[in-house]
Design an enzyme around this catalytic site. Structure first.
Site, PDB file in Angstrom:
ATOM      1  N   ASN A  13       0.861  -1.180   0.000  1.00 36.67           N
ATOM      2  CA  ASN A  13       0.000   0.000   0.000  1.00 36.67           C
ATOM      3  C   ASN A  13       0.896   1.229   0.000  1.00 36.67           C
ATOM      4  O   ASN A  13       1.403   1.643   1.033  1.00 36.67           O
ATOM      5  CB  ASN A  13      -0.909  -0.020   1.237  1.00 36.67           C
ATOM      6  CG  ASN A  13      -1.840   1.185   1.314  1.00 36.67           C
ATOM      7  OD1 ASN A  13      -1.717   2.140   0.554  1.00 36.67           O
ATOM      8  ND2 ASN A  13      -2.765   1.147   2.253  1.00 36.67           N
ATOM      9  N   ARG A  94      -2.484  -1.752  -3.674  1.00 37.68           N
ATOM     10  CA  ARG A  94      -3.334  -0.576  -3.734  1.00 37.68           C
ATOM     11  C   ARG A  94      -2.883   0.264  -4.930  1.00 37.68           C
ATOM     12  O   ARG A  94      -1.705   0.588  -5.067  1.00 37.68           O
ATOM     13  CB  ARG A  94      -3.197   0.246  -2.465  1.00 37.68           C
ATOM     14  CG  ARG A  94      -3.974   1.558  -2.499  1.00 37.68           C
ATOM     15  CD  ARG A  94      -3.417   2.551  -1.505  1.00 37.68           C
ATOM     16  NE  ARG A  94      -4.154   3.796  -1.496  1.00 37.68           N
ATOM     17  CZ  ARG A  94      -3.639   4.957  -1.124  1.00 37.68           C
ATOM     18  NH1 ARG A  94      -2.385   5.021  -0.734  1.00 37.68           N
ATOM     19  NH2 ARG A  94      -4.371   6.049  -1.122  1.00 37.68           N
ATOM     20  N   HIS A 183      -9.240   7.095  -1.867  1.00 37.57           N
ATOM     21  CA  HIS A 183      -9.257   6.450  -0.550  1.00 37.57           C
ATOM     22  C   HIS A 183     -10.494   5.554  -0.412  1.00 37.57           C
ATOM     23  O   HIS A 183     -10.965   5.283   0.694  1.00 37.57           O
ATOM     24  CB  HIS A 183      -9.260   7.479   0.597  1.00 37.57           C
ATOM     25  CG  HIS A 183      -8.002   8.289   0.689  1.00 37.57           C
ATOM     26  ND1 HIS A 183      -8.007   9.600   1.077  1.00 37.57           N
ATOM     27  CD2 HIS A 183      -6.715   7.967   0.447  1.00 37.57           C
ATOM     28  CE1 HIS A 183      -6.763  10.070   1.066  1.00 37.57           C
ATOM     29  NE2 HIS A 183      -5.953   9.091   0.693  1.00 37.57           N
ATOM     30  N   ARG A 244      -0.513  18.885  -0.606  1.00 32.07           N
ATOM     31  CA  ARG A 244      -1.462  19.237  -1.664  1.00 32.07           C
ATOM     32  C   ARG A 244      -2.399  20.340  -1.200  1.00 32.07           C
ATOM     33  O   ARG A 244      -2.817  20.369  -0.044  1.00 32.07           O
ATOM     34  CB  ARG A 244      -2.271  18.000  -2.087  1.00 32.07           C
ATOM     35  CG  ARG A 244      -1.516  17.079  -3.012  1.00 32.07           C
ATOM     36  CD  ARG A 244      -2.239  15.756  -3.184  1.00 32.07           C
ATOM     37  NE  ARG A 244      -1.817  14.799  -2.179  1.00 32.07           N
ATOM     38  CZ  ARG A 244      -2.397  13.609  -1.997  1.00 32.07           C
ATOM     39  NH1 ARG A 244      -3.428  13.261  -2.716  1.00 32.07           N
ATOM     40  NH2 ARG A 244      -1.943  12.788  -1.078  1.00 32.07           N
ATOM     41  N   GLU A 387      -6.737  -0.868   5.233  1.00 34.33           N
ATOM     42  CA  GLU A 387      -6.791  -1.039   3.788  1.00 34.33           C
ATOM     43  C   GLU A 387      -6.113  -2.333   3.362  1.00 34.33           C
ATOM     44  O   GLU A 387      -6.532  -2.978   2.398  1.00 34.33           O
ATOM     45  CB  GLU A 387      -6.120   0.158   3.112  1.00 34.33           C
ATOM     46  CG  GLU A 387      -6.871   1.471   3.293  1.00 34.33           C
ATOM     47  CD  GLU A 387      -6.064   2.668   2.837  1.00 34.33           C
ATOM     48  OE1 GLU A 387      -6.457   3.282   1.830  1.00 34.33           O
ATOM     49  OE2 GLU A 387      -5.044   2.983   3.477  1.00 34.33           O
TER      50      GLU A 387
END
Length: 402
Positions: A13, A94, A183, A244, A387
């Site tokens: 991931n 991922r 996500h 970001r 995840e």
């Protein structure tokens, strides 16, 4: 062949500045070994590997994700797991952006690799890092099926009103311009776990999920189905993030080009790598920012205030979109570990039925937990994301079906 790894899935991931990995049994969720590389490409990078109830942390230069993957592979070997003889069911990866091509877990082949690379312009911080993990794993384990699980998949069915940008529809159709959301694996997993924790049917639960890490996103989920999310065509839209910008006036891009004479690539680098918290105060790690705030740093305080302002903006918007809110759930690195962020994000909302209990919020735990007060009409939860387990299970299911 190592008996206790038979049927396990190795998951990679890769985030914008991190790489989590996990060797997990998808049926039971038992983690055989896992680790995380942090601050990749930055000063102070490190990697932590946990296995056999022991944890080892190394501080070492990790210039890119490939270096992190190679060190992770060596950790397994050093601890007695030969991944080539481990009887793995799959290697799950991922992948952030699936574009129009991928809506479901996908078996990786050369064409899939080329498509992920082509779509990388939509997720420049992530898809290239995701590809590194896939390439390294395919080289190391050529006979083990590699499966890509896409962050955009969960939001593929967003209502058209939420997915559509108000631009010329023919241009949008020609260039696959829409709001994809990201996500998704985390939002899907956490929203389901919130329902389990509350002992409620997911189909009857309206909730807001806040995935707050170096990358950050919010989602509004009605009855298990997303109706809106903060990230858009790329992971740049939405909340203020580590590096970001999140939401900006599109005219800002034109202004920077016309007045500051910045080219497209320079603006891309600015908004993805030199904005957000780092752009405002020089730091993008919340641990460092909290220390600066406590020391009286005005830039850090302003960065934090902007971050919280944007977060509250989305919480309010999604509450109105949902009509009612049964639960607000925090997850990911910042969401799970920063009581300060959780408290400030929901401060003063008691008239809307949202009350955070300060003692519950301050308590540390790695388990799902309630942090709202007993008299709060809205449940406020912290639910650790996983995840890796979600990716492992989706990967194993696909391979078994094939």
């Amino acid at each position: 062949m190592t008996a206790d790894t038979e049927g396990a899935v190795l998951v990679f991931n890769a985030g914008s500045s991190s790489l989590k990995y996990q060797l997990v049994k998808p049926d039971t969720g038992h983690v055989i070994a896992d680790g995380i590389a942090e601050r990749i490409g930055e000063k102070g990078s490190s990697i932590t590997h946990e296995q056999n109830d022991e944890s080892v942390t190394e501080e070492l230069p990790l210039p890119d994700h490939l270096a992190a993957v190679r060190r992770a592979e060596q950790f397994f070997a050093d601890n007695g797991i030969d991944l080539t003889r481990a009887g793995l069911a799959a290697v799950g990866h991922r992948v952030v952006h699936g574009g129009r091509s991928f809506h479901d877990p996908t078996l990786v082949d050369d064409w899939v690799m080329s498509e992920i690379k082509r779509i990388a312009t939509l997720a420049p911080l992530h898809n290239p890092a995701n590809l590194v993990g896939i390439e390294a794993a395919r080289e190391l384990l050529p006979d083990v099926p590699a499966v890509a699980v896409f962050d955009t998949a969960f939001f593929h069915g967003l209502p058209l009103a939420a997915a559509t940008y108000a631009i010329d529809r023919e241009i949008a159709a020609e260039h696959a311009i829409r709001r994809y959301g990201f996500h998704g694996t985390s939002h899907e997993y956490v929203s389901a776990q919130a329902a389990v924790f509350l002992g409620r049917d997911l189909a009857d639960l309206d909730q807001i999920v806040l995935h707050l890490g170096n990358g950050a996103s919010a989602s509004a989920i009605a009855g298990g189905r997303p109706i809106d999310t903060s990230m858009g065509m790329t992971p740049l839209e939405g909340l203020v993030m580590g590096t970001r910008s999140g939401d900006i006036d599109p005219g800002l891009v034109l202004h920077l080009h016309r007045v500051a004479a910045l080219g497209v690539d320079e603006i891309d680098d600015l908004l993805n790598h030199r904005s957000g918290l780092r752009g405002l105060c020089g730091e993008n790690d919340f641990r460092s920012i909290s220390g600066l705030i406590d020391a009286g740093d005005e830039n850090a305080r302003r960065a934090y205030d902007v971050y919280i302002h944007r977060l509250r903006h989305y919480i309010g918007a999604y509450a109105f979109e949902l009509g009612k809110v049964d639960a607000i759930t925090f997850t990911a690195g910042v969401g799970e570990n920063s009581p300060r962020v959780r408290a400030d994000a929901l401060d003063g909302l008691q008239h809307f039925g949202i009350v955070v209990d300060s003692e519950r919020n301050a308590a540390t735990s790695r388990e799902a937990r309630r942090i709202s007060a007993d008299d709060s009409a809205v449940e406020v939860l912290v639910v650790p994301t996983n995840e890796e387990l979600a990716i492992a299970r989706q990967s194993a299911e696909l391979v078994a079906a094939l």
